[in-house]
Enzyme design. Structure first.
Site, PDB file in Angstrom:
ATOM      1  N   GLU A 183     -19.431 -97.343  51.337  1.00  0.00           N
ATOM      2  CA  GLU A 183     -18.740 -96.776  50.387  1.00  0.00           C
ATOM      3  C   GLU A 183     -18.682 -97.728  49.208  1.00  0.00           C
ATOM      4  O   GLU A 183     -17.969 -98.827  49.122  1.00  0.00           O
ATOM      5  CB  GLU A 183     -17.353 -96.418  50.888  1.00  0.00           C
ATOM      6  CG  GLU A 183     -16.653 -95.574  49.760  1.00  0.00           C
ATOM      7  CD  GLU A 183     -15.138 -95.424  50.335  1.00  0.00           C
ATOM      8  OE1 GLU A 183     -14.813 -96.198  51.078  1.00  0.00           O
ATOM      9  OE2 GLU A 183     -14.366 -94.651  49.791  1.00  0.00           O
ATOM     10  N   LYS A 194       5.477 -97.749  51.074  1.00  0.00           N
ATOM     11  CA  LYS A 194       4.931 -99.211  50.723  1.00  0.00           C
ATOM     12  C   LYS A 194       3.570 -98.852  49.778  1.00  0.00           C
ATOM     13  O   LYS A 194       2.604 -98.571  50.478  1.00  0.00           O
ATOM     14  CB  LYS A 194       4.600 -99.990  51.997  1.00  0.00           C
ATOM     15  CG  LYS A 194       4.213-101.465  51.603  1.00  0.00           C
ATOM     16  CD  LYS A 194       3.410-102.298  52.636  1.00  0.00           C
ATOM     17  CE  LYS A 194       2.005-101.866  52.393  1.00  0.00           C
ATOM     18  NZ  LYS A 194       1.286-102.299  50.968  1.00  0.00           N
ATOM     19  N   ALA A 212     -11.217 -99.492  57.684  1.00  0.00           N
ATOM     20  CA  ALA A 212     -10.662-100.896  58.604  1.00  0.00           C
ATOM     21  C   ALA A 212      -9.337-100.916  58.772  1.00  0.00           C
ATOM     22  O   ALA A 212      -8.787-100.889  59.612  1.00  0.00           O
ATOM     23  CB  ALA A 212     -11.445-101.826  57.918  1.00  0.00           C
ATOM     24  N   THR A 213      -8.517-100.409  57.653  1.00  0.00           N
ATOM     25  CA  THR A 213      -7.048-100.515  57.731  1.00  0.00           C
ATOM     26  C   THR A 213      -6.596 -99.473  58.449  1.00  0.00           C
ATOM     27  O   THR A 213      -5.576 -99.602  59.316  1.00  0.00           O
ATOM     28  CB  THR A 213      -6.620-100.921  56.347  1.00  0.00           C
ATOM     29  OG1 THR A 213      -7.234-101.809  55.686  1.00  0.00           O
ATOM     30  CG2 THR A 213      -4.910-101.188  56.416  1.00  0.00           C
ATOM     31  N   GLY A 214      -7.056 -98.313  58.376  1.00  0.00           N
ATOM     32  CA  GLY A 214      -6.700 -97.243  59.286  1.00  0.00           C
ATOM     33  C   GLY A 214      -6.664 -97.463  60.659  1.00  0.00           C
ATOM     34  O   GLY A 214      -5.809 -97.008  61.320  1.00  0.00           O
ATOM     35  N   GLU A 229      -5.698 -90.621  56.156  1.00  0.00           N
ATOM     36  CA  GLU A 229      -6.599 -90.155  55.067  1.00  0.00           C
ATOM     37  C   GLU A 229      -7.398 -91.298  54.682  1.00  0.00           C
ATOM     38  O   GLU A 229      -7.093 -92.304  53.998  1.00  0.00           O
ATOM     39  CB  GLU A 229      -6.197 -89.585  53.703  1.00  0.00           C
ATOM     40  CG  GLU A 229      -5.157 -88.344  54.083  1.00  0.00           C
ATOM     41  CD  GLU A 229      -6.067 -87.213  54.357  1.00  0.00           C
ATOM     42  OE1 GLU A 229      -7.507 -87.209  54.454  1.00  0.00           O
ATOM     43  OE2 GLU A 229      -5.602 -86.080  54.677  1.00  0.00           O
ATOM     44  N   CYS A 283     -11.374 -91.201  46.869  1.00  0.00           N
ATOM     45  CA  CYS A 283     -11.825 -91.194  48.077  1.00  0.00           C
ATOM     46  C   CYS A 283     -13.124 -89.965  48.312  1.00  0.00           C
ATOM     47  O   CYS A 283     -13.979 -90.146  48.878  1.00  0.00           O
ATOM     48  CB  CYS A 283     -10.735 -90.760  48.962  1.00  0.00           C
ATOM     49  SG  CYS A 283      -9.635 -89.338  48.334  1.00  0.00           S
TER      50      CYS A 283
HETATM   51  P1  NAD Z   1      -6.677-100.650  51.776  1.00  0.00           P
HETATM   52  O1  NAD Z   1      -6.845-100.097  53.262  1.00  0.00           O
HETATM   53  O2  NAD Z   1      -7.434-101.967  51.782  1.00  0.00           O
HETATM   54  O3  NAD Z   1      -5.212-100.489  51.662  1.00  0.00           O
HETATM   55  C1  NAD Z   1      -4.327 -99.525  51.728  1.00  0.00           C
HETATM   56  C2  NAD Z   1      -2.871 -99.599  51.852  1.00  0.00           C
HETATM   57  O4  NAD Z   1      -2.795-100.353  53.483  1.00  0.00           O
HETATM   58  C3  NAD Z   1      -2.475-100.774  50.805  1.00  0.00           C
HETATM   59  O5  NAD Z   1      -0.975-100.444  50.772  1.00  0.00           O
HETATM   60  C4  NAD Z   1      -2.256-102.218  51.789  1.00  0.00           C
HETATM   61  O6  NAD Z   1      -1.387-103.218  51.521  1.00  0.00           O
HETATM   62  C5  NAD Z   1      -2.000-101.845  53.248  1.00  0.00           C
HETATM   63  N1  NAD Z   1      -2.320-102.499  54.472  1.00  0.00           N
HETATM   64  C6  NAD Z   1      -3.064-103.615  54.297  1.00  0.00           C
HETATM   65  N2  NAD Z   1      -3.417-104.020  55.554  1.00  0.00           N
HETATM   66  C7  NAD Z   1      -2.431-103.351  56.525  1.00  0.00           C
HETATM   67  C8  NAD Z   1      -2.025-103.360  57.891  1.00  0.00           C
HETATM   68  N3  NAD Z   1      -2.803-104.347  58.670  1.00  0.00           N
HETATM   69  N4  NAD Z   1      -1.559-102.325  58.278  1.00  0.00           N
HETATM   70  C9  NAD Z   1      -1.150-101.234  57.450  1.00  0.00           C
HETATM   71  N5  NAD Z   1      -1.249-101.275  56.012  1.00  0.00           N
HETATM   72  C10 NAD Z   1      -1.983-102.261  55.638  1.00  0.00           C
HETATM   73  O7  NAD Z   1      -7.216 -99.419  50.978  1.00  0.00           O
HETATM   74  P2  NAD Z   1      -7.558 -99.554  49.329  1.00  0.00           P
HETATM   75  O8  NAD Z   1      -8.609-100.643  48.963  1.00  0.00           O
HETATM   76  O9  NAD Z   1      -5.920 -99.893  48.749  1.00  0.00           O
HETATM   77  O10 NAD Z   1      -8.039 -98.103  48.939  1.00  0.00           O
HETATM   78  C11 NAD Z   1      -9.328 -97.738  49.097  1.00  0.00           C
HETATM   79  C12 NAD Z   1      -9.981 -97.145  50.229  1.00  0.00           C
HETATM   80  O11 NAD Z   1      -8.896 -95.988  50.197  1.00  0.00           O
HETATM   81  C13 NAD Z   1     -11.247 -96.431  50.013  1.00  0.00           C
HETATM   82  O12 NAD Z   1     -11.939 -96.678  51.131  1.00  0.00           O
HETATM   83  C14 NAD Z   1     -10.853 -94.946  49.698  1.00  0.00           C
HETATM   84  O13 NAD Z   1     -12.034 -93.930  50.274  1.00  0.00           O
HETATM   85  C15 NAD Z   1      -9.598 -94.715  50.314  1.00  0.00           C
HETATM   86  N6  NAD Z   1      -8.853 -93.600  50.063  1.00  0.00           N
HETATM   87  C16 NAD Z   1      -8.947 -92.500  50.727  1.00  0.00           C
HETATM   88  C17 NAD Z   1      -8.261 -91.206  50.560  1.00  0.00           C
HETATM   89  C18 NAD Z   1      -8.367 -90.146  51.257  1.00  0.00           C
HETATM   90  O14 NAD Z   1      -7.565 -89.016  51.080  1.00  0.00           O
HETATM   91  N7  NAD Z   1      -8.942 -89.972  52.209  1.00  0.00           N
HETATM   92  C19 NAD Z   1      -7.584 -91.430  49.102  1.00  0.00           C
HETATM   93  C20 NAD Z   1      -7.669 -92.521  48.636  1.00  0.00           C
HETATM   94  C21 NAD Z   1      -8.197 -93.571  48.909  1.00  0.00           C
END
Ligand code: NAD
Length: 468
Positions: free
Chosen positions: A374, A170, A227-229, A246, A280
């Protein structure tokens, strides 16, 4: 307007509604993606579950060959996918943009295809023989963010396939089109149901949440915000899913007094501004020793002011717009707050639409929002220090621990500072460089588990020990 299809069980799935996807450089709608329900997610998971039995029972050589075929197919469609990434994500085609992302995607796919996890003999003597086997898990759910839509999809999908799992992916609602097309391309050479894609606009249906709680998904690999993680981890608990998370970073770079400002300026800039800072493991805070602070600031400004920012389809652009309004507003808020506390050396004023110029702000400290949060955008706070122990303390004073870097002409000294940083990856005289043979992951709140290399591959398996 092109409607992109969800690919489930090897073919397009008819879905009742869709949602628009916009080009962040122009605001124009560039395509529509399926807005799927949880019932449609169930169909995709069932297809992946049904495909698992025959996919996982192949020989290791057959799995390897199938992954190599997938890699070749993606490679043959690189130019098309790069253009789609630029259209929906905003990054330039040129430079460290979407062609570079596709180069990385193909390189990672190829490298991962060639990895293997042979059984280990732990003991073989008169007391008996003990073997360690690695077994695939079943259906892997992959949830990706909007910054590197295709490369991160490859990081999730290829190790899953290589180890005999099947996948439901997804993508982010901001950048679903390149993933929809990627999965269509993969399905030209894969059996039906092995890789499926679902998309939704995250408004009424929380597909990511439904995946994290789904009883037939055995593992979630998630890249996104902290937060989503955390939400993923909570909803995965009930079904005891395997997790690779990640998450966000707030990487610090520390410049030691013996560094050469002119020599390091380019590396510092791209360490922080790769993908417009929407990376990231970008450098998100820079600590510079008092004795060369002003020279480093001058060298950074001199380099950054010549970087062309514009529509990613223009070959002259080296940086594009910020990907979405939410992120643009966050960057604008942090820069506005920083203006009252520090000195804007370059940029600082939002441009047209979602464009924001590369921005450098000095005179900030830990405790200021731009340093502590961040930013995930084209702005770098520069913090002056005079005592190295204090700089290391400030660098480590963060809930995150993804990457870090030390800049110095004395490698031994740099290594001793690097060893004291609390982060999963640490670089000397560069920042953010990752490669498929080196495990990558965060410590502290930046995640759980690693991706890439044999260590990353192992996360898509369960161990079974056989006592003969
Ligand atoms: P996000 O957490 O907003 O969204 C990521 C994904 O999660 C999207 O596909 C979203 O639709 C989905 N999502 C939304 N609500 C959810 C839920 N309740 N349960 C499960 N999935 C849900 O992140 P973003 O804004 O798309 O990405 C930016 C963030 O990602 C930054 O904090 C960045 O540092 C991080 N990031 C980390 C890495 C890494 O390898 N550590 C790599 C890239 C990005």
């Amino acid at each position: 307007m092109k409607h992109y299809a969800a690919i489930v069980n090897g073919k397009p799935l008819r879905v009742g509604s869709d949602f628009p996807v916009f080009n962040p450089a122009t605001g124009e709608e560039i395509g529509r993606a399926p807005n799927m329900s949880s019932a449609e997610l169930d169909v995709a998971v069932s297809a992946a579950k049904a495909a698992f039995a025959s996919w996982s029972s192949q020989s290791d050589a057959a799995l390897q060959a199938a992954c190599a075929a997938v890699t070749a197919e993606i490679g043959a469609h690189s130019a098309e996918l790069a253009e789609l990434i630029t259209l929906e994500q905003g990054k330039p085609l040129n430079g460290l943009g979407s062609r570079w992302e596709m180069g990385g995607a193909v390189a990672w796919a190829g490298y991962t295809s060639g990895l293997s996890m042979p059984k280990k003999i732990l003991q073989d003597n008169e007391q008996g023989r003990v073997e360690l086997h690695r077994k695939p898990l079943g259906v892997v759910g992959s949830i990706t963010p909007w910054n590197f839509p295709v490369m991160i999809a490859i990081w999730h999908i290829m190790p899953a396939l290589r180890t005999g799992n099947t996948v439901v992916i997804k993508p982010s609602p901001y950048t679903p089109l390149s993933t929809l097309r990627l999965i269509e391309i993969m399905n030209r050479v894969l059996p039906a149901g092995v890789v499926n894609v679902v998309t939704g606009d995250d408004q009424n249906v929380n597909l990511g949440g439904a995946m994290s709680a789904h009883p037939d998904i055995r593992k979630i690999v998630f890249t996104g915000s902290c937060a989503t993680g955390q939400k993923v981890m909570q909803s995965a608990a009930e079904t005891m899913k395997r997790l690779t998370l990640e998450l966000g970073g707030n990487d610090a770079g520390i410049v030691l007094p013996d560094a050469d400002p002119e020599k390091i300026a380019e590396g510092l800039f791209w360490g922080a501004f790769l993908n417009n800072g929407q990376t990231c493991a970008a450098m998100k805070r820079l600590y510079v020793h008092d004795s060369i602070h002003d020279a480093v600031c001058d060298a950074l400004v001199a380099y950054a002011k010549n970087i062309p920012v514009g529509n990613g389809l223009d070959e002259a652009s080296m940086l594009g717009p910020i990907q979405n309004r939410m992120q643009f507003d966050k960057v604008s808020r942090l820069v506005a707050d920083a203006k009252g506390k520090g000195k804007v050396l370059l940029g600082g004023k939002p441009g047209e639409g979602l464009f924001f110029p590369p921005t450098l702000v000095s005179g900030l400290r830990n405790g200021d929002a731009l340093v502590d949060e961040e930013q995930f955008g084209p702005v770098l706070p520069i913090i002056r220090y005079s005592d190295l122990d204090e700089a290391i303390r400030m660098a480590n004073d963060s809930p995150n621990g993804l990457g870090g870097s030390v800049w110095s002409s004395d490698k031994a000294k740099a290594r001793s500072v690097a060893a004291r940083l609390e982060c999963g990856s640490v670089w000397i005289n560069k920042h953010g460089a990752i490669q498929p043979n080196a495990p990558f992951g965060g410590v502290k709140a930046s995640g759980i588990g690693v991706e890439f290399s044999e260590e990353g591959l192992a996360e898509y398996t369960d161990i079974q020990v056989v006592f003969v």
